[in-house]
Each structure stands twice: as C-alpha cells, then as structure tokens.
Design a protein around this motif. Sequence first.
Motif, PDB file in Angstrom:
ATOM      1  N   PRO A   1      35.126   1.721 -10.864  1.00  0.00           N
ATOM      2  CA  PRO A   1      34.419   3.115 -11.090  1.00  0.00           C
ATOM      3  C   PRO A   1      34.418   3.511 -12.839  1.00  0.00           C
ATOM      4  CG  PRO A   1      36.574   3.543 -10.219  1.00  0.00           C
ATOM      5  CD  PRO A   1      36.382   1.920  -9.947  1.00  0.00           C
ATOM      6  N   GLN A   2      33.425   4.051 -12.800  1.00  0.00           N
ATOM      7  CA  GLN A   2      33.168   4.914 -14.270  1.00  0.00           C
ATOM      8  C   GLN A   2      33.785   6.020 -14.070  1.00  0.00           C
ATOM      9  OE1 GLN A   2      29.280   5.513 -15.935  1.00  0.00           O
ATOM     10  NE2 GLN A   2      29.932   4.198 -17.440  1.00  0.00           N
ATOM     11  N   ASN A   3      34.757   6.512 -14.996  1.00  0.00           N
ATOM     12  CA  ASN A   3      35.306   7.830 -15.259  1.00  0.00           C
ATOM     13  C   ASN A   3      34.414   8.882 -15.726  1.00  0.00           C
ATOM     14  OD1 ASN A   3      37.762   6.704 -14.162  1.00  0.00           O
ATOM     15  ND2 ASN A   3      38.585   6.949 -16.110  1.00  0.00           N
ATOM     16  N   SER A   4      34.427   9.829 -14.975  1.00  0.00           N
ATOM     17  CA  SER A   4      33.540  11.099 -15.541  1.00  0.00           C
ATOM     18  C   SER A   4      33.547  11.158 -17.048  1.00  0.00           C
ATOM     19  CB  SER A   4      33.907  12.474 -14.795  1.00  0.00           C
ATOM     20  OG  SER A   4      33.020  13.631 -15.176  1.00  0.00           O
ATOM     21  N   GLY A   5      32.456  11.324 -17.824  1.00  0.00           N
ATOM     22  CA  GLY A   5      32.438  11.453 -19.145  1.00  0.00           C
ATOM     23  C   GLY A   5      32.167  10.266 -19.937  1.00  0.00           C
ATOM     24  N   SER A   6      32.759   9.083 -19.255  1.00  0.00           N
ATOM     25  CA  SER A   6      32.434   7.961 -20.013  1.00  0.00           C
ATOM     26  C   SER A   6      30.978   7.355 -19.960  1.00  0.00           C
ATOM     27  CB  SER A   6      33.427   6.659 -19.260  1.00  0.00           C
ATOM     28  OG  SER A   6      33.197   6.573 -18.036  1.00  0.00           O
ATOM     29  N   GLU A   7      30.257   8.130 -19.104  1.00  0.00           N
ATOM     30  CA  GLU A   7      28.862   7.556 -19.236  1.00  0.00           C
ATOM     31  C   GLU A   7      28.057   8.007 -20.209  1.00  0.00           C
ATOM     32  OE1 GLU A   7      29.033  11.686 -17.574  1.00  0.00           O
ATOM     33  OE2 GLU A   7      30.034   9.900 -16.942  1.00  0.00           O
TER      34      GLU A   7
ATOM     35  N   GLU B   1      26.763  -9.411 -10.859  1.00  0.00           N
ATOM     36  CA  GLU B   1      26.525  -8.144 -11.412  1.00  0.00           C
ATOM     37  C   GLU B   1      27.570  -7.060 -11.274  1.00  0.00           C
ATOM     38  OE1 GLU B   1      23.255  -4.444 -10.270  1.00  0.00           O
ATOM     39  OE2 GLU B   1      22.831  -6.390  -9.427  1.00  0.00           O
ATOM     40  N   ASP B   2      28.460  -7.063 -10.270  1.00  0.00           N
ATOM     41  CA  ASP B   2      29.445  -6.096 -10.121  1.00  0.00           C
ATOM     42  C   ASP B   2      30.444  -6.491 -11.232  1.00  0.00           C
ATOM     43  OD1 ASP B   2      28.359  -4.394  -8.345  1.00  0.00           O
ATOM     44  OD2 ASP B   2      29.327  -5.050  -6.398  1.00  0.00           O
ATOM     45  N   LEU B   3      30.639  -7.680 -11.319  1.00  0.00           N
ATOM     46  CA  LEU B   3      31.843  -8.073 -12.299  1.00  0.00           C
ATOM     47  C   LEU B   3      31.532  -7.541 -13.596  1.00  0.00           C
ATOM     48  CD1 LEU B   3      32.339 -11.910 -11.177  1.00  0.00           C
ATOM     49  CD2 LEU B   3      33.929  -9.978 -10.814  1.00  0.00           C
ATOM     50  N   ILE B   4      30.174  -7.718 -14.045  1.00  0.00           N
ATOM     51  CA  ILE B   4      29.777  -7.187 -15.342  1.00  0.00           C
ATOM     52  C   ILE B   4      29.882  -5.698 -15.559  1.00  0.00           C
ATOM     53  CG2 ILE B   4      27.929  -7.108 -17.024  1.00  0.00           C
ATOM     54  CD1 ILE B   4      27.129 -10.023 -15.964  1.00  0.00           C
ATOM     55  N   LEU B   5      29.204  -5.001 -14.407  1.00  0.00           N
ATOM     56  CA  LEU B   5      29.351  -3.565 -14.447  1.00  0.00           C
ATOM     57  C   LEU B   5      30.679  -3.168 -14.462  1.00  0.00           C
ATOM     58  CD1 LEU B   5      27.847  -0.882 -13.963  1.00  0.00           C
ATOM     59  CD2 LEU B   5      27.753  -1.460 -11.606  1.00  0.00           C
ATOM     60  N   GLY B   6      31.701  -3.513 -13.866  1.00  0.00           N
ATOM     61  CA  GLY B   6      32.951  -3.233 -13.584  1.00  0.00           C
ATOM     62  C   GLY B   6      33.582  -3.240 -14.794  1.00  0.00           C
ATOM     63  N   ALA B   7      33.509  -4.515 -15.467  1.00  0.00           N
ATOM     64  CA  ALA B   7      34.072  -4.846 -16.907  1.00  0.00           C
ATOM     65  C   ALA B   7      33.224  -3.656 -18.023  1.00  0.00           C
ATOM     66  CB  ALA B   7      33.682  -6.168 -17.439  1.00  0.00           C
TER      67      ALA B   7
ATOM     68  N   ASN C   1      35.608   3.499 -20.000  1.00  0.00           N
ATOM     69  CA  ASN C   1      36.621   4.301 -19.592  1.00  0.00           C
ATOM     70  C   ASN C   1      37.832   4.299 -20.578  1.00  0.00           C
ATOM     71  OD1 ASN C   1      35.353   4.958 -17.253  1.00  0.00           O
ATOM     72  ND2 ASN C   1      36.886   3.627 -16.000  1.00  0.00           N
ATOM     73  N   GLN C   2      38.278   3.058 -21.126  1.00  0.00           N
ATOM     74  CA  GLN C   2      39.382   3.024 -22.262  1.00  0.00           C
ATOM     75  C   GLN C   2      38.669   3.738 -23.703  1.00  0.00           C
ATOM     76  OE1 GLN C   2      40.573  -0.813 -23.436  1.00  0.00           O
ATOM     77  NE2 GLN C   2      41.508  -1.360 -21.443  1.00  0.00           N
ATOM     78  N   ALA C   3      37.562   3.542 -23.785  1.00  0.00           N
ATOM     79  CA  ALA C   3      36.863   3.980 -25.039  1.00  0.00           C
ATOM     80  C   ALA C   3      36.810   5.686 -24.853  1.00  0.00           C
ATOM     81  CB  ALA C   3      35.593   3.594 -25.356  1.00  0.00           C
ATOM     82  N   ALA C   4      36.707   6.042 -23.749  1.00  0.00           N
ATOM     83  CA  ALA C   4      36.703   7.574 -23.506  1.00  0.00           C
ATOM     84  C   ALA C   4      38.010   8.146 -23.697  1.00  0.00           C
ATOM     85  CB  ALA C   4      36.201   7.967 -22.062  1.00  0.00           C
ATOM     86  N   LYS C   5      38.971   7.265 -23.345  1.00  0.00           N
ATOM     87  CA  LYS C   5      40.524   7.907 -23.480  1.00  0.00           C
ATOM     88  C   LYS C   5      40.897   8.030 -24.772  1.00  0.00           C
ATOM     89  CE  LYS C   5      42.446   6.274 -19.113  1.00  0.00           C
ATOM     90  NZ  LYS C   5      42.980   5.238 -18.620  1.00  0.00           N
ATOM     91  N   MET C   6      40.056   7.129 -25.738  1.00  0.00           N
ATOM     92  CA  MET C   6      40.320   7.152 -27.123  1.00  0.00           C
ATOM     93  C   MET C   6      39.624   8.307 -27.959  1.00  0.00           C
ATOM     94  SD  MET C   6      40.102   3.092 -27.720  1.00  0.00           S
ATOM     95  CE  MET C   6      40.793   2.933 -29.404  1.00  0.00           C
ATOM     96  N   GLY C   7      38.509   8.821 -27.272  1.00  0.00           N
ATOM     97  CA  GLY C   7      37.765  10.083 -27.864  1.00  0.00           C
ATOM     98  C   GLY C   7      36.317   9.335 -28.542  1.00  0.00           C
ATOM     99  N   ALA C   8      36.150   8.076 -28.147  1.00  0.00           N
ATOM    100  CA  ALA C   8      34.866   7.555 -28.608  1.00  0.00           C
ATOM    101  C   ALA C   8      33.729   7.931 -27.874  1.00  0.00           C
ATOM    102  CB  ALA C   8      34.962   5.887 -28.380  1.00  0.00           C
TER     103      ALA C   8
END
Length: 127
Positions: free
Chosen positions: A24-30, A65-71, A77-84
């Motif tokens: 899943p994509q975390n809120s805000g990372s979209e 498709e789900d493999l790529i979407l999940g990645a 999500n990682q980038a959002a945690k960094m403030g990117a």
Amino acid sequence: MKTLLSHLPLAVTVAVLAGCSAKPQNSGSEQILLTSHKAAENCRFLGEVRGTQGNLLTATFTSDEDLILGARNELRNQAAKMGANYVVLEQQNQSINLGGFGGAYNSTLFGNAYKCPQPAMTNKAKS
C-alpha cells in the motif's frame, strides 16, 4: 496443539494471498513526483531510496503490474518519510520467474530523493 495445526493451512493461504497484492501507498506519499528527469539545481538532495516487492514464494500469485506498483509505493513511502517531494528514478530491476508461470518474481526500484520548491515540481528541470 491439534487445533493449532488444523488452522495452519488457512494461515498459509492468508499469508500467500496477502503477498499477492501491491504494497500500500501511505497517505501523503501520492504527492511525490517520480521521474527520470534530473532535479533542478534549487532542489536539496535528501538521500537514496529503494522500493521492492516480490519473492519466489508469492511470485506465481502476484501480477507483474502489482510487483511494479508495490515497489513504486514502497519507494514513495520511503521518500515521504525523508520529507521528499521529488524522486529521480535511477534504476529498475526485475528478476524473472523461470520456475513458475513466467513473468517477474521481484521488482526493485532505486532512486534519489529531493526536496524541491513547488515551482520545480512542474517537471521542467533541465535534463
């Protein structure tokens, strides 16, 4: 003990099915822009990010498709945690599932995360 063993097939089935959908994509990372375009000079580099999904166990049951979407979701999500708010995709790897029904069994994305001012988010940075 016998009751525990009787629920084991159900637990394994649930675990396999859970591995079949995209992470899943975390809120805000979209809001994070993923691009191959170089970041503008006024963007601040925050670090490297990586997103991955898939393994040999769930490969046969997870669509490419789900493999790529999940990645992609994990990378965002990682980038959002960094403030990117801007990620330059540097590399994408897919491992092929030769033992199953074909297709990929793992997708991994690597990128560089940046914090850019909003005007730089128009993706018109010089390549």
